[in-house]
Design a protein around this motif. Sequence first.
Motif, PDB file in Angstrom:
ATOM      1  N   CYS A  24       0.826  -1.218   0.000  1.00 26.74           N
ATOM      2  CA  CYS A  24       0.000   0.000   0.000  1.00 26.74           C
ATOM      3  C   CYS A  24       0.854   1.258   0.000  1.00 26.74           C
ATOM      4  CB  CYS A  24      -0.949  -0.006   1.192  1.00 26.74           C
ATOM      5  SG  CYS A  24      -2.330  -1.157   1.047  1.00 26.74           S
ATOM      6  N   PHE A  25       1.914   1.264   0.803  1.00 25.86           N
ATOM      7  CA  PHE A  25       2.783   2.444   0.802  1.00 25.86           C
ATOM      8  C   PHE A  25       3.484   2.623  -0.540  1.00 25.86           C
ATOM      9  CE2 PHE A  25       2.540   2.467   5.524  1.00 25.86           C
ATOM     10  CZ  PHE A  25       2.119   3.780   5.653  1.00 25.86           C
ATOM     11  N   TYR A  26       3.881   1.520  -1.163  1.00 22.16           N
ATOM     12  CA  TYR A  26       4.488   1.621  -2.490  1.00 22.16           C
ATOM     13  C   TYR A  26       3.487   2.199  -3.496  1.00 22.16           C
ATOM     14  CZ  TYR A  26       6.097   0.361  -7.115  1.00 22.16           C
ATOM     15  OH  TYR A  26       6.441   0.405  -8.433  1.00 22.16           O
ATOM     16  N   MET A  28       0.979   4.063  -2.866  1.00 21.90           N
ATOM     17  CA  MET A  28       0.740   5.473  -2.553  1.00 21.90           C
ATOM     18  C   MET A  28       1.780   6.374  -3.203  1.00 21.90           C
ATOM     19  SD  MET A  28      -0.631   6.076   1.216  1.00 21.90           S
ATOM     20  CE  MET A  28      -1.941   5.117   1.879  1.00 21.90           C
ATOM     21  N   SER A  29       2.999   5.867  -3.320  1.00 22.94           N
ATOM     22  CA  SER A  29       4.027   6.679  -3.979  1.00 22.94           C
ATOM     23  C   SER A  29       3.690   6.880  -5.452  1.00 22.94           C
ATOM     24  CB  SER A  29       5.404   6.031  -3.824  1.00 22.94           C
ATOM     25  OG  SER A  29       5.502   4.856  -4.611  1.00 22.94           O
ATOM     26  N   LEU A  30       3.006   5.914  -6.064  1.00 26.65           N
ATOM     27  CA  LEU A  30       2.592   6.052  -7.459  1.00 26.65           C
ATOM     28  C   LEU A  30       1.381   6.969  -7.594  1.00 26.65           C
ATOM     29  CD1 LEU A  30       2.913   2.328  -8.593  1.00 26.65           C
ATOM     30  CD2 LEU A  30       4.599   4.154  -8.830  1.00 26.65           C
ATOM     31  N   SER A  32       0.676   9.466  -5.749  1.00 30.94           N
ATOM     32  CA  SER A  32       1.004  10.861  -5.430  1.00 30.94           C
ATOM     33  C   SER A  32       1.215  11.712  -6.680  1.00 30.94           C
ATOM     34  CB  SER A  32       2.244  10.926  -4.533  1.00 30.94           C
ATOM     35  OG  SER A  32       3.373  10.433  -5.228  1.00 30.94           O
ATOM     36  N   ASP A  33       1.492  11.091  -7.823  1.00 30.20           N
ATOM     37  CA  ASP A  33       1.666  11.834  -9.071  1.00 30.20           C
ATOM     38  C   ASP A  33       0.343  12.142  -9.769  1.00 30.20           C
ATOM     39  OD1 ASP A  33       4.384  11.694  -8.654  1.00 30.20           O
ATOM     40  OD2 ASP A  33       4.638   9.901  -9.894  1.00 30.20           O
ATOM     41  N   TYR A  43      -6.351   6.704  -2.595  1.00 32.90           N
ATOM     42  CA  TYR A  43      -5.853   6.963  -1.243  1.00 32.90           C
ATOM     43  C   TYR A  43      -6.770   6.352  -0.186  1.00 32.90           C
ATOM     44  CZ  TYR A  43      -1.899  10.096  -2.100  1.00 32.90           C
ATOM     45  OH  TYR A  43      -0.686  10.605  -2.449  1.00 32.90           O
ATOM     46  N   TRP A  47      -5.380   3.497   2.283  1.00 29.31           N
ATOM     47  CA  TRP A  47      -5.379   3.717   3.735  1.00 29.31           C
ATOM     48  C   TRP A  47      -6.282   2.716   4.445  1.00 29.31           C
ATOM     49  CZ3 TRP A  47      -1.805   5.556   6.538  1.00 29.31           C
ATOM     50  CH2 TRP A  47      -0.981   6.564   6.069  1.00 29.31           C
TER      51      TRP A  47
END
Length: 152
Positions: A24-26, A28-30, A32-33, A43, A47
Amino acid sequence: MTNNIIKRLLVPEVMAGVAIIIGCFYLMSLVSDMPRASALLPYIVLWSGITLSVAMILVEVKKSFENREREPFFVDKQRFAIGAILSCLYVPAVGFIGFYTSTLVFIPLVGWIFGYRNKRVMAIVTAAFMAGIYFIFSFVMGKELPAELLFN
């Protein structure tokens, strides 16, 4: 003592929870763009995955310190394998025939394969899910999914 605690925590539920949190954190990094409005649903989903995984890990930690009898992780390995295969088929189906069409086929198909035979309830659940997804994408997010096989 420490070795015993680690051994009790190395159970499939805890490992799966950690893997889901990392995934999930990985993702989220995608996300964010993406534009803010488009990123809202991913999101929320990510979460939610993190929150549920943390809850699952905490339940397992509590169980490990209570020395309760553990339920087997795989109650039915054959059903798990069928579910995993169907999931692996669903993902490319979305790309080939579209999200709505593949979802319209897979929801009742999965129910039928796993032994659920009430056609009326399967039709209602499928229609409600499809309507909910359509509402979220079309009206809440203002985004149309790409054209597809049945729904152009």
